[in-house]
Design a protein around this motif. Structure first.
Motif, PDB file in Angstrom:
ATOM      1  N   THR A 253     -40.804  93.696  -1.428  1.00  0.00           N
ATOM      2  CA  THR A 253     -41.933  92.766  -1.347  1.00  0.00           C
ATOM      3  C   THR A 253     -42.847  92.921  -2.554  1.00  0.00           C
ATOM      4  N   VAL A 254     -43.076  94.153  -2.934  1.00  0.00           N
ATOM      5  CA  VAL A 254     -43.943  94.388  -4.087  1.00  0.00           C
ATOM      6  C   VAL A 254     -43.340  93.755  -5.333  1.00  0.00           C
TER       7      VAL A 254
ATOM      8  N   ALA B 190     -49.327  83.125 -12.882  1.00  0.00           N
ATOM      9  CA  ALA B 190     -50.576  83.349 -13.622  1.00  0.00           C
ATOM     10  C   ALA B 190     -50.350  83.095 -15.106  1.00  0.00           C
ATOM     11  N   MET B 191     -49.236  83.599 -15.619  1.00  0.00           N
ATOM     12  CA  MET B 191     -48.975  83.425 -17.044  1.00  0.00           C
ATOM     13  C   MET B 191     -48.690  81.950 -17.363  1.00  0.00           C
ATOM     14  N   PHE B 192     -48.007  81.285 -16.451  1.00  0.00           N
ATOM     15  CA  PHE B 192     -47.733  79.865 -16.678  1.00  0.00           C
ATOM     16  C   PHE B 192     -49.034  79.071 -16.704  1.00  0.00           C
ATOM     17  N   LEU B 193     -49.917  79.362 -15.747  1.00  0.00           N
ATOM     18  CA  LEU B 193     -51.208  78.664 -15.684  1.00  0.00           C
ATOM     19  C   LEU B 193     -51.961  78.836 -16.987  1.00  0.00           C
ATOM     20  N   MET B 194     -52.017  80.054 -17.429  1.00  0.00           N
ATOM     21  CA  MET B 194     -52.751  80.369 -18.655  1.00  0.00           C
ATOM     22  C   MET B 194     -52.158  79.579 -19.834  1.00  0.00           C
ATOM     23  N   TRP B 195     -50.853  79.597 -19.910  1.00  0.00           N
ATOM     24  CA  TRP B 195     -50.204  78.885 -21.022  1.00  0.00           C
ATOM     25  C   TRP B 195     -50.449  77.384 -20.906  1.00  0.00           C
TER      26      TRP B 195
ATOM     27  N   VAL C 287     -51.234  91.946  -9.333  1.00  0.00           N
ATOM     28  CA  VAL C 287     -51.147  91.025 -10.460  1.00  0.00           C
ATOM     29  C   VAL C 287     -52.518  90.480 -10.827  1.00  0.00           C
TER      30      VAL C 287
ATOM     31  N   ILE D 150     -52.809  75.731 -19.371  1.00  0.00           N
ATOM     32  CA  ILE D 150     -54.199  75.345 -19.635  1.00  0.00           C
ATOM     33  C   ILE D 150     -54.437  75.282 -21.140  1.00  0.00           C
ATOM     34  N   THR D 151     -53.955  76.332 -21.836  1.00  0.00           N
ATOM     35  CA  THR D 151     -54.147  76.361 -23.282  1.00  0.00           C
ATOM     36  C   THR D 151     -53.425  75.185 -23.953  1.00  0.00           C
TER      37      THR D 151
ATOM     38  N   TYR E 131     -62.773  75.304 -24.294  1.00  0.00           N
ATOM     39  CA  TYR E 131     -61.467  75.677 -23.732  1.00  0.00           C
ATOM     40  C   TYR E 131     -61.599  76.829 -22.741  1.00  0.00           C
TER      41      TYR E 131
ATOM     42  N   LEU F 285     -46.067  86.119  -8.758  1.00  0.00           N
ATOM     43  CA  LEU F 285     -47.487  85.884  -9.028  1.00  0.00           C
ATOM     44  C   LEU F 285     -47.776  85.972 -10.517  1.00  0.00           C
ATOM     45  N   SER F 286     -47.185  86.947 -11.185  1.00  0.00           N
ATOM     46  CA  SER F 286     -47.483  87.042 -12.621  1.00  0.00           C
ATOM     47  C   SER F 286     -46.847  85.878 -13.363  1.00  0.00           C
TER      48      SER F 286
ATOM     49  N   ASN G 247     -39.546  98.544  -1.519  1.00  0.00           N
ATOM     50  CA  ASN G 247     -40.471  97.969  -2.489  1.00  0.00           C
ATOM     51  C   ASN G 247     -40.131  96.533  -2.853  1.00  0.00           C
TER      52      ASN G 247
ATOM     53  N   ILE H 178     -51.931  84.315 -26.260  1.00  0.00           N
ATOM     54  CA  ILE H 178     -52.431  82.983 -25.913  1.00  0.00           C
ATOM     55  C   ILE H 178     -53.681  82.653 -26.736  1.00  0.00           C
TER      56      ILE H 178
ATOM     57  N   SER I 176     -43.531  89.728  -4.972  1.00  0.00           N
ATOM     58  CA  SER I 176     -44.861  89.122  -5.100  1.00  0.00           C
ATOM     59  C   SER I 176     -45.392  89.339  -6.507  1.00  0.00           C
ATOM     60  N   SER I 177     -45.159  90.525  -7.082  1.00  0.00           N
ATOM     61  CA  SER I 177     -45.702  90.786  -8.408  1.00  0.00           C
ATOM     62  C   SER I 177     -45.044  89.882  -9.440  1.00  0.00           C
TER      63      SER I 177
END
Lengths: 785, 73
Positions: B32-33, B44-49, A343, B51-52, A468, B40-41, B30, A408, B36-37
């Motif tokens: 675990t794969v 990551a996508m939540f963080l990005m959103w 990821v 932050i914006t 930003y 984790l994604s 598979n 985004i 985790s994927s």
């Protein structure tokens, strides 16, 4: 076989190529090979002799024809001289010779012993041949030659060569003999030609009939040979595969050790615990099939050696794991960073590559490669494309995340995407050319997903997006590094070394969080406060961070109440962590060491170091073959068995017995300095996320403005044509520059962020890769053909 | 529509998504794969959103335009 260019059947047409070879298969194969070889070689031999004869005959025919021509011509222009000399056929020739070659003084001399040599010589040697002849014979010859229009093919090398026919007239037996020798030494083939034209005609006739016979025989032989070779060619690849497998099997068998007392072969190898059952059942099967009376016994050996690292992959995870393995092989049972990389790698890439359109192109390319996976796998690809093909699943993930980050950033091919209502409103009353300021439509409404599209093409777009994206990269970097640092805790837990938790992980984490965790907190806190509403100036976080170190306790513009105290405490916490990081682990280890010494324990390896084999040598042979030599029971009668066992134990406990404080201290000092400095430099390093995404966005804006935007300004037919042409230009440049070039650079940066910034936080990477014996790998490494 | 509560709602959505993907990941080697994927994604996508979103929550500057024509929407 190459000579007659018969195609071999492709290896992929065989379906069971990975099956283990049976014992009878190889014997059968060798028998068949022998008989086939003898047949083919006899056929080849006869074919070659026949071919040679044919060539000779062809050459002879040419010589006869050409020489005949010389004779006839010579006779024709010598008609008037004929009466002065006798009726001999040679006479006109003699005239000819004398006129051109030797001049008048020799005219009467040796009229009767003119002889000649006729033959064929390769064309490129003609000049040399002439020169040599002229020099050795001092010009006492007359040479006539003509080119053979067709190429003569040499049956041994299968190469065609241009050749010339020559006829040399000279007088005197010795000179003729000399000419013969010279021409033979220069690779000319000599043929006998009769002077008499009647005889010559007969000869030509005879040669022609012989040639015809030979040609039919040749055709037959060639057909049989071709049929035979095609039959072989059909299965040759398969045979080569079998031989290769057999060879590999015997090579492995050679590595087995022989127990002379029990007359058995002992093989020692690593195998994944999960497939131990499979190994046992397979061996049982083989045993049953071979009908052996002695069963094959599988024993698990207890050893203190670190087993090789084996990470199971499938076609999806393989490329991601390759990224990690390219940096180093993980220690046995260490946390495998390949899993989160699935990821984080494409996501960090996407942060730099964020554009919905470019992400879509990449996703489609990857999806196409996955769709035609099987076809592409078989075909030969060039280097660059095969690399992209290898990473097709990475590309798919990168493309998908790029589409998300594109949404985004609100960028599609550098244009805005108005999905939701904007939070900004332009005033309605203004003249063209005025500077207009947007106002918030509703103070309670924030643009719900991604960047507001009203920022596109504004004057202060960059100011906003830089601030930003810079903060975004710091936050992302902090999250990524904290995440990676946590794995070192997991590792320490797993390897049961609590000192790594208390001496490395905890102080490191506190140090990192009290500086950069605090920075992240400040960023988020600053965002969450409506500074305009409360009427206070927004503090500059950069200045705040600088003053936090330079003048602890002084605050220029306060962010929150009690900020000075918090910052001083945090700074002290970070400072306190440094000596802990520096001294705790080495002193704890020394204490541990002294305690065991005080109890009277001695390492076995310490006193009897002499008996142990050279460690490195042992390791090399062990890791290379995947076998190990030590710590087993059945080796008792082996000469160096005792030494081996001793060495093995010594090796296993070596960490504690070979304790040296200074070494440990130096190691820890390096680690501390590295960690503290890296916290700063690595956080700064994540700013590349901002830099690259900015560069990508600006580049795509420039590309749009320089191509398609120009065409939109034109009208009429010119506008249509310009739009079409510039669209192609824009599209090609988008794919080549923005997707391929920028994509590669973003990928390399993401790679670096993983290898350096993330993996340095927890990765030990001193493992040995697991190298199982496999026919598949064998055939992939040295493919047949 | 979208205010400070969106962050909380988004967080809840991500947590629920993580829970679902933990239990609904396909069984087998598979798993675990998958887990985790997906998790984790999602993060990551939540963080990005997030932050914006937060960057625009209380904006300090507003868009400025020089070449806007009247009647533009």
């Amino acid at each position: 076989m190459d000579k007659s260019s018969i195609p071999m059947r492709s290896i992929y047409e065989f379906n069971n190529i990975l099956a283990a070879p049976s014992a009878s298969e190889i014997d059968e194969l060798s028998d068949r090979c022998q008989s086939l070889e003898s047949r083919i070689s006899s056929l080849n031999e006869s074919y070659e002799t026949l071919k040679k004869r044919e060539v000779e005959l062809t050459e002879w025919r040419w010589v006869l024809r050409e020489a005949g021509g010389f004779f006839d011509r010579a006779r024709g222009n010598a008609e008037e001289i004929r009466q002065s000399i006798d009726d001999d056929d040679d006479a006109p020739l003699l005239r000819d010779v004398e006129q051109t070659g030797q001049g008048d003084n020799d005219r009467s001399f040796g009229a009767m012993n003119i002889g000649f040599v006729a033959g064929v010589i390769p064309r490129e040697r003609v000049a040399a041949f002439e020169r040599i002849l002229w020099r050795t014979l001092r010009g006492n010859l007359y040479m006539n030659q003509s080119e053979i229009p067709d190429q003569i093919v040499n049956p041994e090398t299968n190469e065609g060569a241009d050749k010339n026919v020559f006829v040399i007239f000279a007088h005197g037996k010795e000179i003729i003999a000399k000419i013969r020798k010279i021409s033979e030494s220069l690779g000319a083939d000599l043929y006998s030609v009769d002077e008499n034209s009647e005889l010559r005609r007969d000869q030509i006739h005879e040669v022609n009939t012989r040639l015809n016979d030979l040609a039919s025989v040749l055709r037959n032989t060639k057909q049989t040979l071709d049929a035979e070779l095609t039959a072989i060619g059909r299965s040759l690849a398969m045979w080569m595969v079998i031989i290769k497998k057999e060879k590999a099997v015997y090579q492995t068998l050679n590595r087995f050790s022989y127990d002379s007392a029990r007359k058995t072969l002992i093989a020692e190898a690593w195998c994944p615990t999960s497939s131990l059952g499979l190994v046992k059942s397979t061996l049982q099967d083989v045993n049953d099939r071979a009908g052996l009376s002695v069963p094959t016994i599988v024993n698990q050996i207890k050893t203190t050696r670190t087993p090789p690292t084996y990470v199971k992959t499938n076609k999806f995870t393989l490329a991601f794991q390759t990224i990690i393995d390219a940096y180093g092989t993980a220690k046995y049972t260490e946390v495998n960073p390949g899993l989160p990389t699935i990821v984080t790698f494409p996501f960090l890439f996407a942060v730099m590559f964020g554009d919905f359109g470019h992400g879509m192109i990449m996703t489609m390319a990857a999806a196409a490669m996955i769709y035609w996976e099987k076809t592409l796998q078989r075909s030969k690809l060039d280097e660059l494309f095969s690399m992209a093909f290898y990473g097709r699943y990475i590309m798919l993930m990168m493309g998908a995340y790029s589409m998300y980050t594109g949404l985004i950033y609100c960028d599609v091919f550098s244009k805005a995407m108005p999905i939701f209502n904007s939070m900004w409103e332009w005033p309605s009353d203004f003249k063209e050319g005025d500077t207009v300021y947007a106002t918030r439509a509703d103070p309670g409404y924030t643009y719900p997903f991604g960047m507001d599209w009203r920022w596109h093409d504004t004057e202060n777009d960059l100011i906003f997006s830089n601030s930003y994206k810079m903060k975004l990269s710091i936050l992302m970097g902090w999250a990524h590094m904290t995440f990676s640092l946590c794995w070192s805790y997991v590792n320490a837990r797993h390897f049961k070394t609590p000192i790594d938790i208390w001496g490395n992980f905890v102080p490191g984490m506190i140090f990192f969080q009290s500086i950069f965790g605090y920075l992240v907190f400040c960023i988020v806190y600053k965002w969450s406060i409506d500074w305009n509403a409360i009427g206070e100036p927004a503090p500059s976080l950069l200045n705040m961070l600088i003053y936090m170190f330079l003048q602890p306790g002084t605050i220029e513009t306060p962010l929150y109440k009690g900020q000075a105290g918090v910052q001083v405490v945090l700074l002290l916490m970070a400072l306190v962590c440094v000596p802990i990081l520096l001294f705790l682990k080495p002193f704890y280890l020394r204490h541990q060491h002294n305690k065991t010494r005080a109890l009277g324990y001695r390492g076995i390896g310490e006193s009897s170091r002499v008996s142990a084999l050279d460690d490195d040598e042992e390791d090399a042979s062990g890791s290379g073959s995947g076998t190990l030599t030590g710590g087993r029971d059945s080796i008792g009668d082996d000469d160096d068995g005792a030494a081996l066992i001793t060495q093995d134990i010594g090796h296993g406990d070596g960490d504690e017995h070979e304790f040296e404080f200074s070494e440990e201290m130096i190691h820890q000092v390096i680690h501390t300095i590295e960690f503290c400095l890296n916290c700063v430099s690595h956080t700064a390093s994540y700013l590349r996320l901002w830099a690259l995404s900015l560069a990508h966005q600006q580049l795509s804006i420039v590309l749009w403005k320089m191509t398609l935007n120009i065409a939109f300004g034109m009208n009429g037919v010119v506008g249509v044509i310009a739009t079409v042409c510039l669209f192609y230009l824009w599209f090609v440049l988008t794919v080549m520059v923005l997707c391929v070039m920028e994509g590669t650079s973003a990928m390399l940066h993401s790679l670096r962020l993983h290898w350096v910034e993330a993996m340095s936080k927890h990765f030990m990477g001193d493992g040995v890769p697991f190298m199982p014996f496999s026919f598949k790998i064998l055939l992939e490494e040295e493919p047949v053909e | 529509m979208a205010n400070g509560w969106s962050l909380i709602i988004g967080l809840i959505v991500v947590v629920i998504f993580c829970g679902v993907s933990w239990f609904a990941s396909p069984k087998g080697e598979n798993q675990t794969v998958w887990r985790s994927s997906l998790i984790l994604s999602a993060w990551a996508m939540f963080l990005m959103w997030a932050i914006t979103f937060m960057a625009q929550w209380h904006p300090l500057i507003s868009p400025i335009h020089n070449s806007l024509r009247p009647g533009y929407d």
